[in-house]
Design a protein around this motif. Structure first.
Motif, mmCIF file in Angstrom:
data_model
loop_
_atom_site.group_PDB
_atom_site.id
_atom_site.type_symbol
_atom_site.label_atom_id
_atom_site.label_comp_id
_atom_site.label_asym_id
_atom_site.label_seq_id
_atom_site.Cartn_x
_atom_site.Cartn_y
_atom_site.Cartn_z
ATOM 1 N N MET A 166 0.772 -0.642 -0.514
ATOM 2 C CA MET A 166 0.177 0.460 -0.246
ATOM 3 C C MET A 166 0.845 1.253 0.069
ATOM 4 S SD MET A 166 -3.177 -0.989 1.994
ATOM 5 C CE MET A 166 -2.642 -2.848 3.058
ATOM 6 N N THR A 167 0.670 2.786 -0.423
ATOM 7 C CA THR A 167 1.111 3.544 -0.799
ATOM 8 C C THR A 167 1.759 4.178 0.833
ATOM 9 O OG1 THR A 167 -0.161 4.549 -2.215
ATOM 10 C CG2 THR A 167 0.948 6.121 -2.337
ATOM 11 N N GLU A 168 1.318 3.925 1.403
ATOM 12 C CA GLU A 168 1.770 4.583 2.721
ATOM 13 C C GLU A 168 1.839 3.436 3.926
ATOM 14 O OE1 GLU A 168 -0.146 8.971 3.875
ATOM 15 O OE2 GLU A 168 -1.416 8.017 1.438
ATOM 16 N N ASP A 169 0.634 2.929 4.463
ATOM 17 C CA ASP A 169 0.941 2.553 5.572
ATOM 18 C C ASP A 169 0.700 1.226 5.590
ATOM 19 O OD1 ASP A 169 0.270 1.307 8.484
ATOM 20 O OD2 ASP A 169 -1.370 2.409 8.581
ATOM 21 N N ASN A 170 1.613 0.438 5.388
ATOM 22 C CA ASN A 170 1.642 -1.506 5.953
ATOM 23 C C ASN A 170 1.707 -2.155 7.219
ATOM 24 O OD1 ASN A 170 1.903 -1.860 2.639
ATOM 25 N ND2 ASN A 170 3.071 -0.152 2.581
ATOM 26 N N THR A 171 1.151 -1.184 8.025
ATOM 27 C CA THR A 171 1.680 -1.437 9.074
ATOM 28 C C THR A 171 0.466 -3.227 8.942
ATOM 29 O OG1 THR A 171 1.834 0.441 9.740
ATOM 30 C CG2 THR A 171 1.450 -1.028 12.080
ATOM 31 N N TYR A 172 -0.343 -2.993 8.900
ATOM 32 C CA TYR A 172 -1.367 -4.372 9.073
ATOM 33 C C TYR A 172 -1.161 -5.149 7.827
ATOM 34 C CZ TYR A 172 -1.772 -1.784 13.532
ATOM 35 O OH TYR A 172 -1.859 -1.047 15.009
ATOM 36 N N ASN A 173 -0.698 -4.808 6.846
ATOM 37 C CA ASN A 173 -0.695 -5.507 5.975
ATOM 38 C C ASN A 173 -0.038 -6.775 6.343
ATOM 39 O OD1 ASN A 173 -0.680 -6.518 3.266
ATOM 40 N ND2 ASN A 173 0.756 -4.423 2.821
ATOM 41 N N ILE A 174 -0.723 -8.263 5.341
ATOM 42 C CA ILE A 174 -0.117 -9.403 5.140
ATOM 43 C C ILE A 174 1.450 -10.139 4.475
ATOM 44 C CG2 ILE A 174 -0.822 -11.606 5.081
ATOM 45 C CD1 ILE A 174 -3.563 -11.270 5.136
ATOM 46 N N HIS A 175 2.493 -9.964 5.184
ATOM 47 C CA HIS A 175 3.339 -9.354 4.203
ATOM 48 C C HIS A 175 4.204 -10.426 3.364
ATOM 49 C CE1 HIS A 175 5.307 -5.794 6.723
ATOM 50 N NE2 HIS A 175 4.553 -6.582 7.739
#
Length: 505
Positions: A166-175
Motif C-alpha cells: 500500500m502507498t503509505e501504511d503497511n503496518t497491518y498488511n500481510i507481508h
C-alpha cells in the motif's frame, strides 16, 4: 521533492488530464512508453516476458507495456485478471489494443480458473496487478498468485508499486502477500511506503520515471511529506561575512562523555567545530580532560567536578546552542543534572544518545522539555522513548510525528531516510547517506553538526535539515573514496569540508 498520498496522486493524474489537456488513455500510453523503455534498458529481447495485469489502471499500464515490448521484438505472454467482468475504461481499451496488435505470443483473460505459467530463472515477470490505489491486503487468488511469483526464480519488475504494497501504511498488511520485486518503476515521484526501511525487501532497485504530470499541480499542492534535496539546502545556507570574527559565529556547548566514552565527546566537538561555530566548549568529567585537550585542541574545556560522570548543570547564559548526550552514561546523578540543564537553558538544545535514554527512563520529564528542543534518536532509542514499541517503520514515524506536534519539539529520527518530524506536523526526509554510516559514532557527529549550526545562527528546522543532509553527503563522499565497508565516524568529519564546498559551489 514532495511525497503525495494516494488521494493526491489520483488528483494529480486528473489535474494533468484536465489542464494539459490530454486524454487519460494517451497519458497511460505516455507512461507505458517510459516503462517499456526502462525495461528495454535492463533486459535484452531474448528474455521471455510474462505480464500479469489487474483490472484497473495499473493493469492498463501493464497491457500497454506488453504491447510495446512485443512490438520491440520481445516474446510476451499476457495474463489479464478480469474475475468480476469489469475493467477500468482505459484498461479495457488497452486490452483491445493488445489483442489487435497481433504481436503477443499469447493473451489469456482470466475470468474463473487460472493455471499459472511456468516461471523459470530466465523469465521476466511484469507485475501490473495493483498500483497505488490498493487500500487493503491482498487475499484469495491474488494472494496465491503473489506467493507463486515470489516462490519462483524469475526476475520481477513492478509497475509503480509492488502489488500488495500500500502507498503509505503497511503496518497491518500481510507481508507474504506482497510481490518481492527486483526492480520497481514508479511513476513521477516516490511514494511514502518506499521510504520505509521494512518495505525495501519488496521494492528492490527503485527508479522514478518522469511522465510529465502537471508541474503546476505539484508546485501548488501542499504535501505533508517532502524529501530534502541539494538545491533546497543551497537556499538555506547562511553566508559568512568577510569581516566576521569568532564572536559573530556563535558559541556552542557540548556536554558529553563519561569514563571510557571520551570518543563520543571528541567526535561531537570536532563535528561542531567543522560546522562553522566560532567557539566550542566541551563539558566532560575530569577523566576525559587530557584526552579531549589532546584530540580537540581547538575546543575549550569545561571540567565537571566528578571524575567519571556528568554531575552538574552548566551556566549557558553566554552560549548560542547546547548539545548534550553523546557518551554521557545513565548515572542517576547525570540524569538529574541533565534534566536540570535542559530546563534551565535559554539557548536552543539538542538531545541525543544517553540524554534520550535518560528521558526514556523518566518519561514524565518529556513534558518538561522546552519548546523547540531537538531530539535525534535512532529507531531503538525512539521506541524506548515512546514507551510502546512500534509495529514497523510507519508506525514509529507516526508516533514520532505525534510526539513532535504534542510537545512542540523537533524529532530527527535517524535511518537510511532520516526523517525530521516538526511541531507543525510536517515530515521531511533526507536524501543522502549510505549503509557505511551504520557505525558507532555517526550519531555523535550529527549531534555536533546540528549544535554547531544552531550556534552559527540557523533556526532549529534549518539546522536539522542542513545538518542531516550534509551529514549524509559527507558519508556519501567518504564512501565513494573509501568504500562503505571501511567507513568510520571520523571519516564523516574529515569529508564535511568537502560537503560544504559542494553545496557552496
Amino acid at each position: 521533492m514532495k511525497i503525495f498520498n494516494s488521494a493526491q496522486i489520483h488528483e494529480l493524474d486528473n489535474y494533468t488530464i484536465e489542464h494539459e489537456p490530454i486524454a487519460s488513455i494517451d497519458l497511460m500510453e505516455r507512461a507505458a512508453k517510459a516503462l517499456s523503455f526502462a525495461i528495454c534498458e535492463q533486459w535484452p529481447t531474448m528474455v521471455p516476458v510474462v505480464v500479469f495485469a489487474g483490472p484497473g489502471n495499473n493493469g492498463g499500464d501493464a497491457l500497454a507495456v506488453a504491447r510495446l515490448l512485443a512490438i520491440k521484438g520481445y516474446q510476451v505472454s499476457v495474463y489479464l485478471f478480469n474475475i468480476h467482468n469489469h475493467l477500468s475504461p482505459d484498461c479495457a481499451v488497452n486490452r483491445q489494443r493488445a489483442i489487435d496488435s497481433h504481436q503477443l505470443h499469447s493473451f489469456n483473460e482470466i475470468t474463473l480458473n487460472f493455471d499459472p505459467p511456468h516461471l523459470d530463472k530466465d523469465t521476466l515477470v511484469v507485475d501490473g496487478l495493483f498500483g497505488s490505489g490498493l487500500n487493503k491486503p491482498l487475499a484469495g487468488g491474488f494472494a496465491s498468485l503473489v506467493k507463486y511469483i515470489n516462490a519462483s526464480p524469475c526476475e520481477v519488475v513492478s509497475i509503480d508499486l509492488p502489488s500488495g504494497l500500500m502507498t503509505e501504511d503497511n503496518t497491518y498488511n500481510i507481508h507474504a502477500n506482497i510481490i518481492r520485486a527486483d526492480l520497481t518503476l514508479t511513476l513521477q515521484q516516490k511514494k511514502l511506503a518506499m521510504l520505509m526501511a521494512d518495505n525495501q525487501q519488496y521494492i528492490g532497485r527503485l527508479r522514478v520515471l518522469d511522465i510529465r504530470l502537471s508541474p503546476e499541480f505539484i508546485s501548488q499542492t501542499k504535501a505533508r511529506y517532502t524529501v530534502i534535496e541539494e538545491n533546497d539546502i543551497r537556499r538555506l545556507l547562511l553566508p559568512r561575512d568577510d569581516f566576521a570574527h569568532k564572536g559573530d559565529m556563535g558559541t556552542a556547548m557540548i556536554i558529553a562523555g563519561s569514563y571510557g566514552m571520551s570518543g563520543a565527546a571528541t567526535l561531537a566537538a570536532k563535528a561542531c567545530l567543522r560546522s562553522g561555530a566560532g567557539k566550542v566548549y566541551v563539558h566532560t568529567p575530569k577523566v576525559n580532560s587530557p584526552i579531549l585537550q589532546t584530540t580537540v585542541p581547538e575546543a575549550v574545556m569545561s571540567i565537571d567536578k566528578e571524575e567519571t560522570y556528568f554531575s552538574q548543570p552548566v551556566n549557558t547564559a553566554d552560549f548560542s546552542a547546547l548539545g548534550i548526550g553523546p557518551g554521557l552514561g545513565k548515572h542517576e546523578n547525570s540524569a538529574i543534572a541533565m534534566i536540570a540543564q535542559v530546563r534551565g537553558s535559554q539557548c536552543p538544545v539538542v538531545l541525543d544518545a544517553d540524554a534520550i535514554n535518560i528521558l526514556a527512563n523518566h518519561r514524565a520529564w518529556i513534558q518538561q522539555l522546552p519548546q523547540g528542543v531537538i531530539l535525534t534518536p535512532h529507531p531503538a532509542e525512539f521506541d524506548r522513548l515512546s514507551g510502546t514499541g512500534s509495529s514497523g517503520c510507519y508506525d514509529r514515524l507516526m508516533k514520532a510525528a505525534d510526539m513532535a506536534q504534542h510537545y512542540g519539539i523537533y524529532i530527527l529520527l535517524k535511518g537510511h531516510y532520516s526523517a525530521l518530524c516538526q511541531p507543525d506536523g510536517d515530515i521531511t526526509f533526507n536524501s543522502t547517506g549510505n549503509s557505511g554510516m551504520a557505525t558507532a559514532g555517526s550519531g555523535d557527529v550529527l549531534t555536533g553538526m546540528v549544535t554547531g549550526l544552531l550556534a552559527r545562527g540557523y533556526q532549529q528546522r534549518e539546522a536539522c535539515l542542513v545538518g542531516m543532509y550534509l551529514h549524509g553527503l559527507a558519508g556519501d563522499m567518504a564512501a565513494k573514496d573509501l568504500g562503505k565497508e571501511s567507513l568510520m565516524a571520523g571519516d564523516l568529519i574529515r569529508y564535511l569540508p568537502k560537503a560544504f564546498l559542494r553545496i557552496e559551489e
